[in-house]
Design an enzyme around this catalytic site. Structure first.
Site, PDB file in Angstrom:
ATOM      1  N   ASP A 179      11.937 -31.451  -9.789  1.00 28.69           N
ATOM      2  CA  ASP A 179      13.027 -31.724 -10.720  1.00 28.69           C
ATOM      3  C   ASP A 179      12.917 -33.135 -11.292  1.00 28.69           C
ATOM      4  OD1 ASP A 179      13.763 -29.296  -9.836  1.00 28.69           O
ATOM      5  OD2 ASP A 179      15.742 -29.901  -9.063  1.00 28.69           O
ATOM      6  N   GLU A 193      10.228 -34.911 -11.785  1.00 26.88           N
ATOM      7  CA  GLU A 193       9.165 -34.969 -12.770  1.00 26.88           C
ATOM      8  C   GLU A 193       9.652 -34.363 -14.085  1.00 26.88           C
ATOM      9  OE1 GLU A 193       6.578 -36.595 -12.693  1.00 26.88           O
ATOM     10  OE2 GLU A 193       5.294 -35.763 -14.277  1.00 26.88           O
ATOM     11  N   SER A 236      25.720   2.198 -28.253  1.00 19.07           N
ATOM     12  CA  SER A 236      26.090   2.279 -26.838  1.00 19.07           C
ATOM     13  C   SER A 236      25.356   3.472 -26.220  1.00 19.07           C
ATOM     14  CB  SER A 236      27.591   2.392 -26.667  1.00 19.07           C
ATOM     15  OG  SER A 236      28.074   3.441 -27.452  1.00 19.07           O
ATOM     16  N   LEU A 237      25.631   3.759 -24.973  1.00 15.63           N
ATOM     17  CA  LEU A 237      24.873   4.792 -24.265  1.00 15.63           C
ATOM     18  C   LEU A 237      25.775   5.918 -23.793  1.00 15.63           C
ATOM     19  CD1 LEU A 237      22.663   2.507 -21.995  1.00 15.63           C
ATOM     20  CD2 LEU A 237      21.827   3.959 -23.843  1.00 15.63           C
ATOM     21  N   GLU A 261      15.359   1.598 -15.990  1.00 14.50           N
ATOM     22  CA  GLU A 261      15.703   0.191 -15.745  1.00 14.50           C
ATOM     23  C   GLU A 261      17.105   0.111 -15.165  1.00 14.50           C
ATOM     24  OE1 GLU A 261      16.091  -1.307 -19.785  1.00 14.50           O
ATOM     25  OE2 GLU A 261      14.264  -0.277 -20.381  1.00 14.50           O
ATOM     26  N   LYS A 302      20.907  -0.898 -15.015  1.00 14.01           N
ATOM     27  CA  LYS A 302      21.883  -1.184 -16.064  1.00 14.01           C
ATOM     28  C   LYS A 302      22.598  -2.469 -15.679  1.00 14.01           C
ATOM     29  CE  LYS A 302      25.349   1.099 -18.882  1.00 14.01           C
ATOM     30  NZ  LYS A 302      26.347   0.045 -18.987  1.00 14.01           N
ATOM     31  N   ASP A 352      25.323  -5.329 -15.763  1.00 12.82           N
ATOM     32  CA  ASP A 352      26.748  -5.343 -16.063  1.00 12.82           C
ATOM     33  C   ASP A 352      27.112  -6.712 -16.617  1.00 12.82           C
ATOM     34  OD1 ASP A 352      29.035  -3.998 -16.226  1.00 12.82           O
ATOM     35  OD2 ASP A 352      29.577  -4.118 -14.116  1.00 12.82           O
ATOM     36  N   GLU A 389      20.955  -8.477 -22.155  1.00 11.41           N
ATOM     37  CA  GLU A 389      22.251  -8.630 -21.499  1.00 11.41           C
ATOM     38  C   GLU A 389      22.335 -10.015 -20.869  1.00 11.41           C
ATOM     39  OE1 GLU A 389      23.821  -5.735 -21.818  1.00 11.41           O
ATOM     40  OE2 GLU A 389      25.536  -5.801 -20.456  1.00 11.41           O
ATOM     41  N   TYR A 448      15.971  -5.968 -23.075  1.00 13.90           N
ATOM     42  CA  TYR A 448      15.568  -4.578 -22.915  1.00 13.90           C
ATOM     43  C   TYR A 448      15.488  -3.804 -24.219  1.00 13.90           C
ATOM     44  CZ  TYR A 448      20.659  -4.510 -22.954  1.00 13.90           C
ATOM     45  OH  TYR A 448      21.955  -4.724 -23.277  1.00 13.90           O
ATOM     46  N   LYS A 458      25.289   6.645 -14.098  1.00 11.70           N
ATOM     47  CA  LYS A 458      26.239   5.756 -13.422  1.00 11.70           C
ATOM     48  C   LYS A 458      26.249   6.047 -11.928  1.00 11.70           C
ATOM     49  CE  LYS A 458      28.243   3.364 -16.731  1.00 11.70           C
ATOM     50  NZ  LYS A 458      29.667   3.376 -16.873  1.00 11.70           N
ATOM     51  N   CYS A 510      61.938 -15.496   3.794  1.00 12.42           N
ATOM     52  CA  CYS A 510      60.626 -15.444   4.431  1.00 12.42           C
ATOM     53  C   CYS A 510      60.668 -14.431   5.577  1.00 12.42           C
ATOM     54  CB  CYS A 510      60.258 -16.822   4.959  1.00 12.42           C
ATOM     55  SG  CYS A 510      58.798 -16.802   6.008  1.00 12.42           S
ATOM     56  N   CYS A 563      60.239 -16.733   9.125  1.00 10.47           N
ATOM     57  CA  CYS A 563      61.217 -17.702   9.632  1.00 10.47           C
ATOM     58  C   CYS A 563      62.608 -17.495   9.039  1.00 10.47           C
ATOM     59  CB  CYS A 563      60.747 -19.130   9.373  1.00 10.47           C
ATOM     60  SG  CYS A 563      60.815 -19.607   7.639  1.00 10.47           S
ATOM     61  N   CYS A 604      57.698 -19.579   0.762  1.00 11.17           N
ATOM     62  CA  CYS A 604      58.708 -19.822   1.789  1.00 11.17           C
ATOM     63  C   CYS A 604      58.975 -21.319   1.838  1.00 11.17           C
ATOM     64  CB  CYS A 604      58.185 -19.340   3.149  1.00 11.17           C
ATOM     65  SG  CYS A 604      58.982 -20.139   4.553  1.00 11.17           S
ATOM     66  N   CYS A 617      58.156 -23.320   9.261  1.00  6.65           N
ATOM     67  CA  CYS A 617      57.932 -21.882   9.369  1.00  6.65           C
ATOM     68  C   CYS A 617      56.729 -21.630  10.277  1.00  6.65           C
ATOM     69  CB  CYS A 617      57.682 -21.313   7.979  1.00  6.65           C
ATOM     70  SG  CYS A 617      57.106 -19.610   7.986  1.00  6.65           S
TER      71      CYS A 617
HETATM   72  S1  IVH Z   1      19.819  -0.075 -23.843  1.00  6.37           S
HETATM   73  C1  IVH Z   1      20.735   2.288 -27.426  1.00  6.37           C
HETATM   74  N1  IVH Z   1      19.273  -1.017 -21.445  1.00  6.37           N
HETATM   75  O1  IVH Z   1      24.865  -1.008 -21.545  1.00  6.37           O
HETATM   76  C2  IVH Z   1      20.354   1.404 -26.332  1.00  6.37           C
HETATM   77  N2  IVH Z   1      21.486  -1.196 -22.284  1.00  6.37           N
HETATM   78  O2  IVH Z   1      26.497   1.272 -22.288  1.00  6.37           O
HETATM   79  C3  IVH Z   1      21.480   0.626 -25.815  1.00  6.37           C
HETATM   80  N3  IVH Z   1      23.034  -2.351 -20.793  1.00  6.37           N
HETATM   81  O3  IVH Z   1      25.575  -2.048 -24.828  1.00  6.37           O
HETATM   82  C4  IVH Z   1      21.126  -0.444 -24.905  1.00  6.37           C
HETATM   83  N4  IVH Z   1      21.582  -2.753 -19.189  1.00  6.37           N
HETATM   84  O4  IVH Z   1      25.190  -3.837 -23.031  1.00  6.37           O
HETATM   85  C5  IVH Z   1      20.214  -0.822 -22.391  1.00  6.37           C
HETATM   86  N5  IVH Z   1      18.696  -1.848 -19.347  1.00  6.37           N
HETATM   87  C6  IVH Z   1      19.606  -1.651 -20.305  1.00  6.37           C
HETATM   88  C7  IVH Z   1      20.935  -2.093 -20.158  1.00  6.37           C
HETATM   89  C8  IVH Z   1      21.848  -1.834 -21.175  1.00  6.37           C
HETATM   90  C9  IVH Z   1      22.827  -2.899 -19.596  1.00  6.37           C
HETATM   91  C10 IVH Z   1      24.333  -2.317 -21.503  1.00  6.37           C
HETATM   92  C11 IVH Z   1      24.280  -2.768 -22.938  1.00  6.37           C
HETATM   93  C12 IVH Z   1      24.792  -1.622 -23.759  1.00  6.37           C
HETATM   94  C13 IVH Z   1      25.584  -0.869 -22.747  1.00  6.37           C
HETATM   95  C14 IVH Z   1      25.682   0.563 -23.156  1.00  6.37           C
END
Ligand code: IVH
Length: 679
Positions: A38, A40, A86-87, A120, A122, A124, A181, A233, A321, A415, A418, A433, A438
């Site tokens: 660190d 350096e 979204s998925l 992969e 997912k 969060d 993400e 991703y 999920k 409380c 007491c 309290c 107490c």
């Molecule tokens: S792919 C159309 N890959 O999940 C492809 N999403 O529920 C959409 N997320 O908005 C994204 N890990 O925020 C993809 N390995 C991953 C992910 C991922 C988390 C999130 C992402 C997306 C949400 C959809």
């Protein structure tokens, strides 16, 4: 950017430093395998800063550009060139198999044909898009509604694993949108919440909210202070490069030094997909971050294109999920529990339920506002969640299961331990309290005093404290130091050896550190973090006696609420008597946290500085520099200020300084002082 008058050799040195520093950043933050110390790194970084400042020559991917942007008024809107989708979700392996069938049907393939998928974890967190033009990071934006997000470029730049430039790959695309993400490790999320609890700030509900809250921040310096990670991703609009598959794209990302998902695998056919999902599921508890599922994507981009999108979700991907760590059970009873600061918390006693292999029979309800908000009643059927090591909590009431016999639980007026009045202060959620003696508070305070992070008295856990209290041997933690072995031997639970062990442990605890001791005292709002801060700024315990709230508020991380509480504690003569009594009983307090004890005297030792106006460096950095060299950076001018550092267009502090006769210096003079030429 002024680029004239920069000698060629300086340009080269700057370019070399930027390259080197970015490489080390990548080693440290992406690979987690640094190759230099660190110190350096800091040395190289300072050299670069020096040159950039001297020649006013700053490259767009210079690591110095990661911090220092001023806070924004609001976020600008950004339209995504390709929508961020979204998925679709799958909640069982069967649904994943269904997905594979759908894909084949749509493509007109036979059931027996195998498709290649990537699997992969997912993440969060918060989805973002990074736009690179000719290899330079131009913009970072949040997902927003999928079509339009917010410009969070300055914030994202502070995240060290985000590459500022695409390097190392053969083809640098003219334009590319890379999606990923931003997420937080569980450990860092918990530390952040502890810090916030110490400071009396609202807590984040989970790592995802903490990550999102840290990115959607108008002040980039706040984002910079949070430990955030990136996993890339996905791909959006692109020009000047072609990828054939997700797997190829991910490998290109890796080469270009982007962080990519852990445990990503290429699976041929749906059986291998299910195996890969199982693997992630088995390992997920060992991941340092939270994942709530696995994402399965058709690998071939050509096939992805053919499959296309239905409304907002692609047909070529699905999110499996994991079953949540939740369970449904009944609330048998709600009991008010009194803590060491007198705060009364409602606790739900549950019909025991198995969640993720653990029996859960009680759950915190946090406070009465929470009960009200969720409309929780005794007899209700509720959904309980247990995440990681966190105390289980009630997510929601299953209202459909109500029979009409459920009972609301009123805020206690007295409380439960007491019988003193229970009060709720203006603007506070906590019910407290007011009984000073107490027994619940006294016992909890003693337990806290003896606990691991505090005085660390081994063998003085919950049960022994209860016993000693019940037998009248301790009424206050001071009494611990007056305990005799003979007293213990009279008790059913103690024999020669165990009694001696406890006495020894109590004796050992007499040598402690100031930060531990301050934490052990159980001063309202002073947790471990605040205790450490106090020890950092005050050399001895006695330096806190009769301290003013203003003096404490000079500590940059401490606000008014904590400052008042600390000042109140140390202005109370009974409290001070207790402290003196502890000292006379042989308590010895060292302070390794005090800033100068480790490093000897520093050039700004003992001096208090206040800053006004705009300096060549961001204020936070200058303050950090002052602190690093032994000085104290305060926020307002008082008679005890030694120097006012005056920048461009100074504020009213300058007049105040003149009134108090405080010396004024320029930024350059400050740096001279640090170099030790004048004082
Ligand atoms: S792919 C159309 N890959 O999940 C492809 N999403 O529920 C959409 N997320 O908005 C994204 N890990 O925020 C993809 N390995 C991953 C992910 C991922 C988390 C999130 C992402 C997306 C949400 C959809």
């Amino acid at each position: 950017m002024k680029t004239h008058h920069v000698p060629e050799d300086v340009k080269q040195e700057i370019e070399k430093l930027v390259k080197e520093l970015n490489y080390h950043c990548y080693r440290y933050y992406v690979l987690d395998a640094p190759v230099i110390s660190d110190e350096e790194y800091d040395r190289l970084f300072r050299r670069l800063e020096e040159l950039e400042e001297k020649y006013n020559y700053v490259l767009p991917d210079s690591p110095t550009q990661r911090v220092g942007a001023p806070p924004l008024e609001k976020f600008e809107k950004v339209r995504h060139r390709e929508p961020m989708l979204s998925l679709d979700n799958a909640f069982s392996h069967e649904e994943v198999i269904e997905f594979d069938k759908r894909v084949k049907r749509f493509l007109g393939l036979k059931e027996s044909e195998e498709i290649e998928y990537t699997v992969e974890p997912k993440y969060d967190g918060l989805a973002i898009e990074l736009t690179y033009i000719n290899g330079i990071l131009q913009r970072a934006s949040t997902r927003g509604d999928g079509y339009e997000g917010e410009d969070v470029t300055q914030n994202i730049k502070t995240i060290k694993s985000v590459p500022l430039r695409i390097e190392q790959v053969k083809t640098i695309p003219e334009e590319i949108d890379i999606r990923g993400e931003i997420y937080m490790y569980i450990e860092d999320f918990e530390a952040l919440n502890r810090e916030r609890a110490d400071k009396g700030e609202p807590l984040f509900a989970n790592p995802r909210n903490a990550a999102a809250g840290s990115v959607r921040q108008l002040d980039p310096s706040v984002t910079a202070s949070r430990k955030l990670h990136l996993a890339c991703y996905g791909i959006g609009a692109v020009k000047g490069i072609d990828f054939e598959s997700q797997w190829e794209f991910i490998n290109w990302l890796k080469e270009a030094r982007f962080p990519t998902p852990h445990n990503i695998s290429l699976a041929k056919g749906i059986e291998e997909v299910i195996r890969a999902i199982r693997e992630i599921e088995e390992q997920r508890n060992q991941f340092p971050f939270e994942t709530d599922g696995a994402v399965v994507k058709v690998n071939d981009f050509e096939l992805q294109k053919r499959l296309g999108v239905k409304t907002r979700e692609p047909r070529w991907a699905i999110a499996y999920k994991f079953p949540a760590h939740q369970g449904t059970t009944k609330i048998k009873e709600i009991i008010p529990s009194v803590g060491r600061t007198g705060i009364i918390t409602p606790v739900a006693i549950l019909e025991p339920v198995q969640i993720g292999g653990v029996t859960v029979s009680r759950s915190t309800l946090h406070n009465w506002d929470e009960i009200e908000r969720k409309d929780i009643r005794v007899g209700d059927t509720v959904v309980v969640e247990r995440a990681g090591d966190v105390i289980p909590h009630v997510i929601m009431v299953v209202k459909e299961k109500r029979t009409g016999k459920e009972k609301k639980f009123p805020i206690p007026e007295r409380c439960p331990v007491c019988g003193a009045k229970a009060v709720r202060e203006e603007g506070e959620v906590a019910v407290r309290c007011v009984g000073l003696n107490c027994p619940a508070q006294v016992r909890e305070r003693i337990k806290h005093f003896a606990s691991r992070g505090a005085m660390d008295i081994e063998g003085l856990g919950e049960k022994n404290v209860e016993l000693l209290y019940e037998k009248g041997l301790i009424r206050h933690f001071v009494d611990l130091y007056k305990l005799k072995k003979d007293d213990l031997l009279k008790l059913p639970r103690f024999a020669e050896k165990s009694a001696q062990n406890l006495i020894d442990a109590i004796q050992r605890s007499k040598s402690t550190t100031l930060s531990r001791f301050l934490y052990a005292l159980g001063i309202l709002h002073v947790g471990e973090y605040t205790a450490k801060l106090l020890a950092h700024y005050f050399r001895r315990l006695e330096d806190l006696y009769h301290v003013t709230p203003e003096r404490i508020m000079d500590i940059p991380q401490i606000g008014e609420k904590i400052a008042r509480s600390v000042a109140d504690f140390f202005s109370d003569s009974e409290n001070l008597k207790t402290l003196e009594e502890l000292k006379s009983l042989g308590l010895k307090i060292e302070n390794p946290d005090f800033e100068t004890e480790k490093t000897g005297t520093k050039p700004l030792e003992g001096l208090t500085f206040v800053i006004t106006g705009t300096l060549p460096k961001p204020r936070k950095e200058v303050e950090a520099m002052i602190e690093e060299h032994g000085g104290h950076a305060a926020s307002s001018v008082s008679r005890s200020t030694d120097y006012l550092v005056v920048g461009e267009s100074p504020g009213s502090k300058l007049e105040k300084a003149k009134k108090y006769g405080v010396k004024t210096i320029s930024y350059e003079e400050l740096t001279e002082m640090i170099k030790g030429r004048t004082k």
